[in-house]
Design a protein around this motif. Sequence first.
Motif, PDB file in Angstrom:
ATOM      1  N   PRO A   1       0.798  -1.244   0.000  1.00 42.04           N
ATOM      2  CA  PRO A   1       0.000   0.000   0.000  1.00 42.04           C
ATOM      3  C   PRO A   1       0.822   1.282   0.000  1.00 42.04           C
ATOM      4  N   THR A   2       1.945   1.293   0.721  1.00 39.97           N
ATOM      5  CA  THR A   2       2.785   2.504   0.769  1.00 39.97           C
ATOM      6  C   THR A   2       3.369   2.810  -0.601  1.00 39.97           C
ATOM      7  N   LEU A   3       3.952   1.781  -1.253  1.00 41.69           N
ATOM      8  CA  LEU A   3       4.516   1.982  -2.591  1.00 41.69           C
ATOM      9  C   LEU A   3       3.422   2.355  -3.585  1.00 41.69           C
ATOM     10  N   CYS A   4       2.245   1.779  -3.415  1.00 41.43           N
ATOM     11  CA  CYS A   4       1.129   2.093  -4.315  1.00 41.43           C
ATOM     12  C   CYS A   4       0.771   3.567  -4.229  1.00 41.43           C
ATOM     13  N   ASP A   5       0.638   4.100  -3.016  1.00 40.93           N
ATOM     14  CA  ASP A   5       0.270   5.504  -2.844  1.00 40.93           C
ATOM     15  C   ASP A   5       1.374   6.450  -3.315  1.00 40.93           C
ATOM     16  N   CYS A   6       2.622   6.041  -3.122  1.00 43.76           N
ATOM     17  CA  CYS A   6       3.748   6.938  -3.432  1.00 43.76           C
ATOM     18  C   CYS A   6       4.130   6.952  -4.909  1.00 43.76           C
TER      19      CYS A   6
ATOM     20  N   TYR B   1      -3.541   1.342 -10.141  1.00 46.92           N
ATOM     21  CA  TYR B   1      -3.781   0.730  -8.835  1.00 46.92           C
ATOM     22  C   TYR B   1      -4.183  -0.740  -8.943  1.00 46.92           C
ATOM     23  N   GLN B   2      -5.056  -1.071  -9.887  1.00 48.17           N
ATOM     24  CA  GLN B   2      -5.562  -2.439 -10.006  1.00 48.17           C
ATOM     25  C   GLN B   2      -4.760  -3.286 -10.978  1.00 48.17           C
TER      26      GLN B   2
END
Length: 590
Positions: free
Chosen positions: A443-448, A455-456
Amino acid sequence: MFVRPFRVKSNTAIKGSDRRKLKADITAAFPSLSADELSNLIPNKEDLNIVKIYAHKGDAVTLYLMNKNPLFFELEKQLYPTVYVLWRYPDILPKLKTWPLVVQKLVGGADLMLPGVVLPSSGPPDMKRGDCCAVTVVGSRTPVAVGTAAVSSAEMHSQGMKGKGVCVLHTYMDTLWAFGDKSNPPSLPDAQGDGEAVEEEEREVDEGDEQTQEPSPDSETTTEQACSVIEQLSLTEPGDDTIGKSQNPEEEEEAEQDSLKMTQENMDALLLQCFLHALKIKVKKSELPLLTSTFLRNHMFSCCPAEKKLDIKKSSYKKLSKFLQAMQQQYNLVRVKELTKGVESIVDVDWKNPELRSFTVPAETDVEAAPFQDGGDVETPYCPPEITTLYSVSARVEPLFLDAKKRKGTILHAADVRSIVTEFVKRNELVEGSNKNYVTINPTLCDCLLEKSEYQEVDALKWDDLFTRTLGQMQECFQVTFSGQAPIIKKGHIEPIDISVASRGSNKKVTMIKNLEVYGLDPAAVATALQRRVQASSILQPIPGSKDKVLVQIQGNQIHQVGTMLLDHYKLPRKYIQGLEKAPKGGKKK
């Protein structure tokens, strides 16, 4: 508001329509100002400038300057006069009087409290909350501050003269006053003798608990005291609470003047030392003519001892031009000339001057001494700066760097970013077991690092892609390090040296070079070297909108010669030179 320095955003000449609008706004805001007084204040033929500034707290303010003096400032669509205007027309605003001791607090940034207000027998002037008003000293009509009324006249009485009276915006001796000619206030004695109408009572001098018993002075004594305070203010830095602390003000004033004189003498001596030092081992004959600003920045400052700080404003000369003029007239060491309008250059140096020959370079300075020759042609080889790309942690990628205790705004090398991201991946066990070339997206790498559309779809990234995306989300910076100097770090991309060709009358070509100063090159020295190399005339021109940059212009399309000199002689990397592709192509003439 103007206790601390402000930042200038723009400075433009006012249009005729805006001048008429300004006059109408002044008439509406200050109806007591007559038409003749307004015409004298803002003549139609005088230069009037609009200056957009940002105060230290971020407030956007518009200044109106006449002959470099701020006359009015506009804040939140309300117009206020400066002290320069009020000294000419002191009665255009309602005034509140205060004791001399309180004035120093106002200059230091405090608001005027009601216990410090001196009311005449007729009561306070008719004011509403938010009205513009001025502050004067008992016994004087000279305004020393401008602000807005915190309460109305009726509320002053109902509150028992307690609480805030005036929200002070601008005072004598603040940075807005210093933006003008720094003239001192006139002496305007109060003929009405307000002091006689004041009852003897304890009045609170500032916002604390200290209270001062003020006797009811006679008009003449009060006027002298007011003038004395205003005169002392001109010798006192804002925030320096010294007025009224000495039992003998005359002795204190003499001591301050002696201390100021001693400080100026020390700075004058340091200025002369750095000047002679720079001429003896820094300046070479081939550099002449040399811009005076470049001489100060690149030569004199580097000759200053490490434990001292060179500051011309603290000397008796105040300006570099006055100092160089004194060196020219008193010692005949240099000859300064204005080669282009508003830009002075050192055009000649007397290398055989006894004062220069007898000067001994101080041993404690860090400047590497070079052998001095009578001809002054000392070759100090140019050393190109070391330029490093850096990255600043942005808000979006900050979660990646929290474990390494790197917050938003921290500046890092690319290798440090790579190391921190690698440690983050290993700590969270994100390396794929089946293929270690890929990193699993948590989740952290996804947001950054990922876009919303990814995302998907994206579950893993290659290591190189991971690092590239991380650096792409950070603010790029650059660090410039000159030999023997502290590194300079700035945000954004470094500006390349820009070489371009323009056409002048009769289809004549000229080559223009700018941004030489970014790489520590003296434009005057480059222009002289080019002039000798191609046997064509060259001139220096100030770049509009840039304070410290100069444009070199030389006749003809000389891009090839400029490029050869920058690459071969100055050893600058090609990637920092822009425009080399515009060099004329060689070919056979038909």
